[in-house]
Design a protein around this motif. Structure first.
Motif, mmCIF file in Angstrom:
data_model
loop_
_atom_site.group_PDB
_atom_site.id
_atom_site.type_symbol
_atom_site.label_atom_id
_atom_site.label_comp_id
_atom_site.label_asym_id
_atom_site.label_seq_id
_atom_site.Cartn_x
_atom_site.Cartn_y
_atom_site.Cartn_z
ATOM 1 N N SER A 1 -6.732 6.179 2.938
ATOM 2 C CA SER A 1 -7.425 7.017 4.131
ATOM 3 C C SER A 1 -8.739 6.915 3.763
ATOM 4 C CB SER A 1 -6.752 8.412 4.192
ATOM 5 O OG SER A 1 -7.188 9.079 3.080
ATOM 6 N N ASP A 2 -9.372 6.405 2.776
ATOM 7 C CA ASP A 2 -10.890 6.624 2.617
ATOM 8 C C ASP A 2 -11.313 5.017 2.945
ATOM 9 O OD1 ASP A 2 -13.373 6.251 1.319
ATOM 10 O OD2 ASP A 2 -13.203 7.907 0.182
ATOM 11 N N THR B 1 0.881 -1.024 0.016
ATOM 12 C CA THR B 1 -0.023 0.026 -0.040
ATOM 13 C C THR B 1 0.717 1.231 -0.163
ATOM 14 O OG1 THR B 1 -0.077 0.062 2.427
ATOM 15 C CG2 THR B 1 -1.879 -1.282 1.231
ATOM 16 N N GLY B 2 0.435 2.215 -0.688
ATOM 17 C CA GLY B 2 1.123 3.415 -0.733
ATOM 18 C C GLY B 2 2.387 3.365 -1.646
ATOM 19 N N THR C 1 -11.802 -1.499 -3.110
ATOM 20 C CA THR C 1 -10.725 -2.039 -3.833
ATOM 21 C C THR C 1 -10.387 -3.541 -3.431
ATOM 22 O OG1 THR C 1 -9.802 0.194 -3.795
ATOM 23 C CG2 THR C 1 -8.280 -1.542 -4.081
ATOM 24 N N ALA D 1 -2.117 2.627 -4.737
ATOM 25 C CA ALA D 1 -1.575 3.906 -4.570
ATOM 26 C C ALA D 1 -2.726 4.875 -5.219
ATOM 27 C CB ALA D 1 -0.294 4.221 -5.498
ATOM 28 N N ARG D 2 -2.591 6.133 -5.017
ATOM 29 C CA ARG D 2 -3.516 7.018 -5.462
ATOM 30 C C ARG D 2 -3.149 7.568 -7.023
ATOM 31 N NH1 ARG D 2 -3.173 11.160 -0.714
ATOM 32 N NH2 ARG D 2 -1.059 10.620 -1.229
ATOM 33 N N ASN D 3 -1.798 7.165 -7.324
ATOM 34 C CA ASN D 3 -1.352 7.810 -8.856
ATOM 35 C C ASN D 3 -1.417 6.536 -9.746
ATOM 36 O OD1 ASN D 3 0.656 8.470 -10.842
ATOM 37 N ND2 ASN D 3 1.107 10.169 -9.574
ATOM 38 N N GLN E 1 -13.326 3.500 -0.023
ATOM 39 C CA GLN E 1 -12.417 3.164 -1.067
ATOM 40 C C GLN E 1 -11.920 1.850 -0.827
ATOM 41 O OE1 GLN E 1 -9.937 5.800 -3.344
ATOM 42 N NE2 GLN E 1 -10.973 7.545 -2.850
ATOM 43 N N ILE F 1 -6.094 1.803 -7.861
ATOM 44 C CA ILE F 1 -6.204 2.937 -7.816
ATOM 45 C C ILE F 1 -6.948 2.999 -6.410
ATOM 46 C CG2 ILE F 1 -6.950 5.398 -8.345
ATOM 47 C CD1 ILE F 1 -6.469 4.343 -11.327
ATOM 48 N N CYS F 2 -6.472 3.842 -5.291
ATOM 49 C CA CYS F 2 -7.351 3.809 -4.102
ATOM 50 C C CYS F 2 -6.398 4.725 -3.114
ATOM 51 C CB CYS F 2 -7.311 2.496 -3.474
ATOM 52 S SG CYS F 2 -8.109 2.319 -1.840
ATOM 53 N N ASP F 3 -7.352 5.339 -2.397
ATOM 54 C CA ASP F 3 -6.782 6.305 -1.314
ATOM 55 C C ASP F 3 -7.143 5.572 0.116
ATOM 56 O OD1 ASP F 3 -6.247 8.058 0.850
ATOM 57 O OD2 ASP F 3 -7.458 9.834 -0.244
#
Length: 66
Positions: A58-59, A9-10, A66, A34-36, A62, A54-56
């Protein structure tokens, strides 16, 4: 289950990307969050058996979806 699989993650341009490369070299299937989208796509093209999502993280919604 005999296939090796890891989830990272991240996945940013530093530590996350290097971890994905390292696990892929060691024969793992790699799932990356990742968000990007562009970064994930580039790593998918570079690494065998790597898939980006694609995922944030912190949400919570989401992350759950995912």
């Amino acid at each position: 289950m005999t296939d090796k699989h890891c989830l990272i993650t991240g996945v940013g341009p530093g530590t996350g990307a290097e971890l994905a490369r390292r696990f892929a070299r060691d024969g793992y299937a790699v799932s990356m969050i990742a968000r990007n989208a562009e970064r994930l796509k580039a790593l998918e093209n570079e690494l065998e058996r790597a898939t980006g999502y694609i995922c944030d993280v912190s949400d919570a919604d989401q992350l759950h979806n995912t």
